[in-house]
Scaffold this motif. Structure first.
Motif, short mmCIF file in Angstrom:
data_model
loop_
_atom_site.label_atom_id
_atom_site.label_comp_id
_atom_site.label_asym_id
_atom_site.label_seq_id
_atom_site.Cartn_x
_atom_site.Cartn_y
_atom_site.Cartn_z
N VAL B 116 0.90 -1.45 0.11
CA VAL B 116 -0.02 -0.08 -0.38
C VAL B 116 0.65 1.26 -0.05
O VAL B 116 0.24 2.45 -0.51
N MET B 117 2.00 1.04 1.10
CA MET B 117 3.20 2.54 0.98
C MET B 117 3.58 2.36 -1.05
O MET B 117 3.38 4.02 -1.50
N ARG B 118 2.95 1.87 -1.30
CA ARG B 118 4.00 1.29 -2.79
C ARG B 118 2.95 2.69 -4.14
O ARG B 118 3.36 3.63 -4.59
N HIS B 119 1.64 1.86 -3.27
CA HIS B 119 0.00 1.71 -4.41
C HIS B 119 -0.18 3.19 -4.44
O HIS B 119 -0.69 3.55 -5.11
N GLU B 120 -0.33 3.96 -2.88
CA GLU B 120 -1.19 4.96 -2.53
C GLU B 120 -0.70 5.54 -1.94
O GLU B 120 -1.15 6.53 -1.23
N GLY B 121 1.42 4.97 -1.95
CA GLY B 121 1.81 6.20 -1.13
C GLY B 121 1.79 7.17 0.43
O GLY B 121 1.78 7.92 1.08
N SER B 123 2.53 6.73 4.76
CA SER B 123 3.04 6.85 5.40
C SER B 123 3.28 5.93 6.48
O SER B 123 2.02 4.71 5.94
N ARG B 124 4.34 5.45 6.13
CA ARG B 124 4.85 3.82 7.13
C ARG B 124 3.52 3.32 8.29
O ARG B 124 2.83 2.36 8.35
N PRO B 125 3.26 4.91 9.57
CA PRO B 125 2.30 4.18 10.08
C PRO B 125 0.88 3.80 10.32
O PRO B 125 0.18 2.74 9.98
N ASP B 126 0.07 4.08 8.49
CA ASP B 126 -0.69 4.63 8.26
C ASP B 126 -0.93 3.25 7.48
O ASP B 126 -1.45 2.56 6.93
#
Lengths: 347, 323
Positions: B116-121, B123-126
């Motif tokens: 999800v970090m890669r595709h939706e940008g 943050s790590r906590p989110d």
């Protein structure tokens, strides 16, 4: 040479006890595998098969069902000596293994077909050589062993003229499984163990192989132990069903009776996990929650109590006895044992 | 019509040591929110159809013809960054063997968060919060603890759930399921099927579900496409296929399912084996095994005869019954 003749023409181990004596009797059969742990850690074992009793009558087909890890395959492997027995006895037609009967002799009477048809054939032998190998090792002359192989190829539906010289990789999955069945029959066994033998085949091919097994059973007067996870297949081929859970037998009974009415909650769950085949009556509730517990440290009392929808306090403390419901129908569940105290808790 | 996926006359040919004509003119459309099962035996082209939808086939050895449109976009033309953005948020896939699909050296939570970090940008906590939410949605017990588990620490059913969580993390519009329950025990298989059904309705996504087990198709699919030798031989709603199979192959498959077969009865097995597909079929591919084949069946490929909306049969017997 006369000794060799008996292998080729008649069952290698002649019928001893008559038709009423079970072909296989297992008593308190146990198989524990040690688990490697730290030097100071207490020794642990996987209780793969934990003290089971069962019989296989001559000429019948015993279906064995249960989830993976329940000990079906280990039971089969015990019967043919592929894993060491931790405890208990195997009696083949009245003769006890390692007492009256050597493992080598037992293996003439019991043969096995495995799920992976490719891994169980030698890739560097033609299928004719593969089938002839067993008899040859047991002293049948080369020419005669090849004749046996060709006869068997014909019976399993592979024309010897076309197929004899082929290698396993030149055959389809269904054809390879036929060769495995032929290879097993070359020893003229009386018990054939089929461990998920049709599970890897496509449905249309599976039906062909099941028909073949039915024909061979008649022609060779065979007894089958049929392990499968597909209850439709098991129902079709079995006379009796044995249901296993975490290394124990929870229910044994006539296949058709069990199909219609299951006494043990686990058996009931297994059957309700079958797809309904009716789009208007899809399954709504999962039959069981979670996965089977770890056989290293099985639950106390009844091993199924952690997943059983009907479990009560007695189930976690007391191990259920095997109760006979009808002729040949046994179940290990407190629900059916008036003496267990299950009902009193209910009141 | 609001078809999400429109496959038109798809052909796939593999070259190499031997040529295999894996798909020979497959046309299929999937509506939004619809679950379509591709039913067939090994080698019938089910998985190849799925993989071409995601461009997962080895480029050098594969020749693809025909068209695949996803919401109007030409999937076969996607490249590079465009393709990477297509995989995940638009289309996700789950496989038969989760231990091969998950990365063994990363914890489950990390793998989902990374996606999800890669595709939706995020943050790590989110992203970690999303991972936890996904594990809850696939009903993994004690999800907080499971986040830091590695794939080998989970059971088969649990791994399958984790893979589903990973695939659905970006909320894809189309889920491709390649026999996701085949390797599971019957009891666990039913749990996973019920879960997929629930998630599909919750998220409103379309699903193409590949299976060889007609019983599984009954449990999950709205519509079924029966495949044989790289062609679709019959399509219809699941009820139509079960209750009124028209193609001889579908009839044979249903009989071979053994549902309600009685002990001792002889099974109506389809004789022979599927063709090897080294040559593209020029006649009905099922004709050599078909109990009702005629001379015309060996002469030319049967057309796909429409029998109403969403219902079609590729058998010349159907043409005659119309006349």
């Amino acid at each position: 040479m006369s000794a060799n003749k008996t292998i080729t023409t008649a069952p290698s181990l002649a019928d001893i006890g008559g038709p009423r004596q079970p072909l296989i009797t297992a008593k308190d059969l146990t198989c524990h595998f040690p688990v490697r742990a730290g030097i100071l850690a207490p020794k642990k074992v996987v209780r793969a098969v934990d003290g089971i009793d069962f019989t296989i009558a001559k000429g019948e087909t015993l279906g064995v069902v249960g989830e993976s890890g329940c000990g079906k395959s280990t039971t089969a492997r015990l019967l043919i000596g592929l894993v060491p027995i931790t405890g208990g006895k195997i009696i083949y037609d009245g003769q006890e293994l390692n007492a009256d009967l050597s493992l080598r002799d037992l293996r003439r009477g019991v043969q096995m077909v495995f799920q992976d048809s490719f891994a169980s054939l030698n890739p560097r032998m033609t299928i004719e050589e593969t089938i002839a190998f067993g008899p040859k090792v047991n002293g049948v002359p080369q020419a005669e062993a090849l004749a046996i192989a060709r006869d068997l190829l014909d019976r399993i539906g592979l024309d010897p003229a076309r197929f004899a010289g082929r290698y396993p990789h030149e055959l389809s999955g269904g054809q390879r499984q036929r060769v495995n069945i032929g290879r097993a029959l070359a020893m003229r066994p009386r018990l054939l163990i089929l461990d998920e033998a049709v599970s890897a085949l496509d449905k249309s091919v599976e039906a062909q192989v099941l028909n073949l097994l039915e024909d061979l059973r008649r022609d060779f007067d065979l007894t089958y132990m049929f392990i499968s996870h597909d209850l439709n297949v098991v129902r079709f081929i079995s006379d009796r069903l044995m249901v296993m859970y975490l290394g124990e037998v929870v229910e044994v009974g006539p296949a058709e009776a069990l199909y219609h009415k299951q006494a043990h909650p686990y058996t009931a769950a297994l059957f309700s996990a079958m797809p309904s085949m009716d789009p208007d009556a899809r399954t709504q509730v999962p039959p069981l929650a979670g996965d089977p517990p770890n056989p290293i440290d099985p639950p106390s009392g009844c091993r199924f109590h952690t997943r059983c929808p009907l479990a009560k306090s007695v189930c976690s403390s007391l191990k259920p006895r095997a109760i006979t419901l009808n002729e040949g129908h046994q179940v290990a569940c407190h629900l059916h044992d008036p003496a267990s105290g299950y009902e009193e808790v209910a009141a | 019509m609001s078809a999400l996926v429109e496959i038109e006359d798809l052909t796939v040919r593999f070259s190499g040591e031997r040529t295999v004509h894996a798909l020979n003119g497959v046309s299929l459309s999937v509506e939004k929110g619809e679950v379509v099962a591709l039913l067939g035996e090994s080698g019938s082209g089910k998985s190849v159809t799925l993989k071409s939808l995601m461009q997962l086939l080895p480029g050098k050895r594969t020749k693809i013809g025909g068209k695949i449109a996803f919401d109007g976009r030409d999937v076969l033309k996607l490249k590079g960054r465009e393709l990477a953005n297509f995989r995940g948020p638009e289309v996700a896939m789950i496989f038969q063997d989760p231990s091969l699909a998950l990365d063994p050296v990363y914890a489950i939570g990390t793998q989902i968060a990374e996606t999800v970090m890669r595709h939706e940008g995020l943050s790590r906590p989110d992203a970690n919060a999303r991972a936890l939410d996904m594990l809850k949605r696939v009903r993994i017990p004690s999800p907080e603890r499971r986040l830091s588990n590695y794939p080998h620490e989970m059971s088969g059913g649990m791994r399958q759930r984790a893979m589903i969580a990973l695939a659905l993390a970006c909320g894809p519009r189309l889920l491709l399921a390649d026999e996701p329950t085949t390797a599971l025990d019957a009891t666990v298989q039913m749990q996973v099927l019920l879960l997929l059904r629930e998630l599909q309705q919750e998220m409103g996504m379309s699903v193409i579900f590949v299976t060889h087990d007609i019983g599984v198709a009954v449990e999950i699919a709205d519509r079924v496409a029966v495949m044989y030798a790289g062609t679709i031989v019959e399509t219809g709603t699941i009820a139509e296929i079960i209750k009124d199979p028209r193609h001889p192959y579908t009839k044979g498959l249903l009989a071979a399912n053994l549902h309600g077969a009685v002990k001792g009865a002889r099974l109506d097995a389809i004789p022979g084996a599927p063709p090897t597909l080294e040559e593209p079929p020029t006649s009905c591919p099922f004709a050599p095994r078909c109990p009702v084949a005629m001379a015309a069946c060996h002469a030319a490929r049967p057309p796909l005869i429409s029998k109403g909306p969403g219902r079609a049969v590729a058998c010349i017997l159907e043409a005659e019954s119309v006349l």
